[in-house]
Design a protein around this motif. Structure first.
Motif, PDB file in Angstrom:
ATOM      1  N   LEU A 265      17.077  20.329  42.248  1.00 18.19           N
ATOM      2  CA  LEU A 265      16.400  19.134  41.735  1.00 18.19           C
ATOM      3  C   LEU A 265      17.412  18.088  41.286  1.00 18.19           C
ATOM      4  O   LEU A 265      17.250  16.888  41.551  1.00 18.19           O
TER       5      LEU A 265
ATOM      6  N   VAL B 268      19.176  16.419  44.511  1.00 23.96           N
ATOM      7  CA  VAL B 268      18.323  15.482  45.252  1.00 23.96           C
ATOM      8  C   VAL B 268      17.985  14.268  44.388  1.00 23.96           C
ATOM      9  O   VAL B 268      18.147  13.116  44.811  1.00 23.96           O
ATOM     10  N   GLY B 269      17.514  14.530  43.178  1.00 22.28           N
ATOM     11  CA  GLY B 269      17.159  13.422  42.311  1.00 22.28           C
ATOM     12  C   GLY B 269      18.350  12.572  41.906  1.00 22.28           C
ATOM     13  O   GLY B 269      18.274  11.329  41.884  1.00 22.28           O
TER      14      GLY B 269
ATOM     15  N   ALA C  26      19.515  10.404  44.880  1.00 22.07           N
ATOM     16  CA  ALA C  26      18.617   9.269  45.109  1.00 22.07           C
ATOM     17  C   ALA C  26      18.814   8.184  44.057  1.00 22.07           C
ATOM     18  O   ALA C  26      18.876   6.978  44.380  1.00 22.07           O
ATOM     19  N   ALA C  27      18.919   8.599  42.795  1.00 19.51           N
ATOM     20  CA  ALA C  27      19.088   7.621  41.718  1.00 19.51           C
ATOM     21  C   ALA C  27      20.419   6.888  41.833  1.00 19.51           C
ATOM     22  O   ALA C  27      20.491   5.652  41.676  1.00 19.51           O
TER      23      ALA C  27
ATOM     24  N   GLY D 179      25.608  12.888  42.987  1.00 17.14           N
ATOM     25  CA  GLY D 179      24.378  13.655  42.802  1.00 17.14           C
ATOM     26  C   GLY D 179      24.607  15.151  42.946  1.00 17.14           C
ATOM     27  O   GLY D 179      24.036  15.949  42.183  1.00 17.14           O
TER      28      GLY D 179
ATOM     29  N   THR E 155      20.020  10.483  49.439  1.00 17.91           N
ATOM     30  CA  THR E 155      19.085  11.593  49.230  1.00 17.91           C
ATOM     31  C   THR E 155      19.305  12.699  50.245  1.00 17.91           C
ATOM     32  O   THR E 155      19.242  13.890  49.908  1.00 17.91           O
TER      33      THR E 155
END
Length: 356
Positions: free
Chosen positions: A16, A19-20, A23-24, A48, A146
């Protein structure tokens, strides 16, 4: 071979976070350094991956520093295989560090570097592909970053994957299909004991080795039992044929005919004696297997509760009882190993009635 995937919560946190976080960071770096180059998405993906590893396994300062160091070649050198390889090697160490040693640690570094390399290649392909040329630069950057986070999840799999060559499972697979229901049930119970023991007891615990050897002995004897079985005519058939031969012997007037009937009857008598011996041996085997499996079950329960008992005042008593149970298991295993399952030797010529 036994393959298991453990520590699911840490893996979920790491996945988590990767990936999160990717993306952020991809969204944030797009506004900091917009442009056609996918370098910004790669840097976001590396960040990330580091954030996810820190979230799942700790040491955030080290992992973020490793990601920062891995970004240096991307900023200082042109994008090439050499650049990506240097970045991947640094990131592989950053993802695998802490908690893994020896060959497992080396494998984790290799897998981490490979996953990072593939992730950066994927990000580069997404950012430079003709199919994404009409998409907005923001969408491409976020999608590339991502994708790096998704592929980076593969880098942490060696932390969770445990592969072991389980001799007990291998012995179970080698069991013949001709085992009768009762013996197979005992083998199944033995496997249940082993599966419980290997999960609860440490690898260096002598009790774990004792249970493993005891279960292996059960499976070994079970396999031998299938090799020796009472085949041929049943006891009822033998009795009927012997009665018929008795009638023929009594009615025979020719000495040669009578001698042949007598010889045939003696052979049937030997068959009946062999069957009785095999049946008796099988009953002894099953009785000892029951005793051995029961001893293993008792030892497993005691070993599993020893940790709790040690915390109480009865810890010394529990250890002594466990030692006594260990002796019982060893003794039952030796008795099982000494069990002879072979039929008696065939009578010699002097023991077989001679024909006239």
């Amino acid at each position: 071979m036994d393959i298991r995937f453990g520590d699911h919560p840490s893996f979920h946190r790491a996945a988590l976070g990767m990936v999160g976080g990717s993306a952020a960071l991809g969204l944030a770096l797009h506004f900091i350094k917009p442009g056609p180059s996918p370098t910004g998405a790669m840097i976001a993906g590396l960040g990330g991956m580091a954030l996810g590893a820190a979230l799942g396994y700790g040491k955030p300062a080290f992992r973020i520093a490793a990601a920062g160091l891995a970004c240096v070649p991307l900023l200082a050198m042109a994008t090439s295989v050499t650049t990506l390889s240097i970045t991947a090697a640094i990131m592989g160490v950053g993802l695998a560090a802490f908690g893994l040693r020896g060959m497992r640690g080396a494998l984790a570094v290799m897998v981490g570097a490979t996953a990072t390399m593939l992730a950066m290649w994927g990000a580069h392909r997404i950012g430079a592909a003709k199919q994404t040329a009409d998409m907005s630069l923001l969408f491409r950057d976020v999608m590339s970053a991502t994708a790096m986070g998704l592929m980076g999840v593969f880098a942490v799999i060696p932390r969770h994957l445990k592969i072991s060559l389980d001799p007990v499972t291998a012995a179970l697979r080698r069991l013949p299909n001709s085992l009768d229901a009762e013996v197979r049930d005992l083998c199944t119970r033995s496997m249940t004991i082993w599966n419980g023991a290997k999960d609860k007891l440490a690898d260096n615990d002598p009790g774990k080795n004792l249970v493993r050897d005891g279960v292996l002995k059960t499976l070994e004897v079970a396999a031998k039992s299938a090799e020796v079985s009472a085949q041929g005519a049943t006891d009822a058939e033998l009795t009927k044929r012997m009665a018929d031969l008795d009638t023929r012997i009594a009615a025979a007037t020719d000495s040669e005919v009578k001698a042949q009937y007598q010889s045939a009857r003696a052979a049937l008598e030997d068959q009946k004696r062999y069957r009785e011996h095999i049946t008796q041996g099988r009953e002894r085997m099953i009785a000892r297997m029951h005793n051995h499996v029961a001893a293993l079950e008792k030892f497993q329960l005691a070993a599993g509760g020893l940790a709790a008992a040690r915390a109480a005042t009865a810890g010394a008593t529990a250890v002594k009882q466990l030692e006594e149970l260990s002796a019982d298991v060893a003794a039952s295993g030796e008795a099982l190993a000494e069990l002879e399952l072979e039929a008696p030797a065939t009578p010699t010529a002097s023991e077989t009635p001679a024909s006239a």
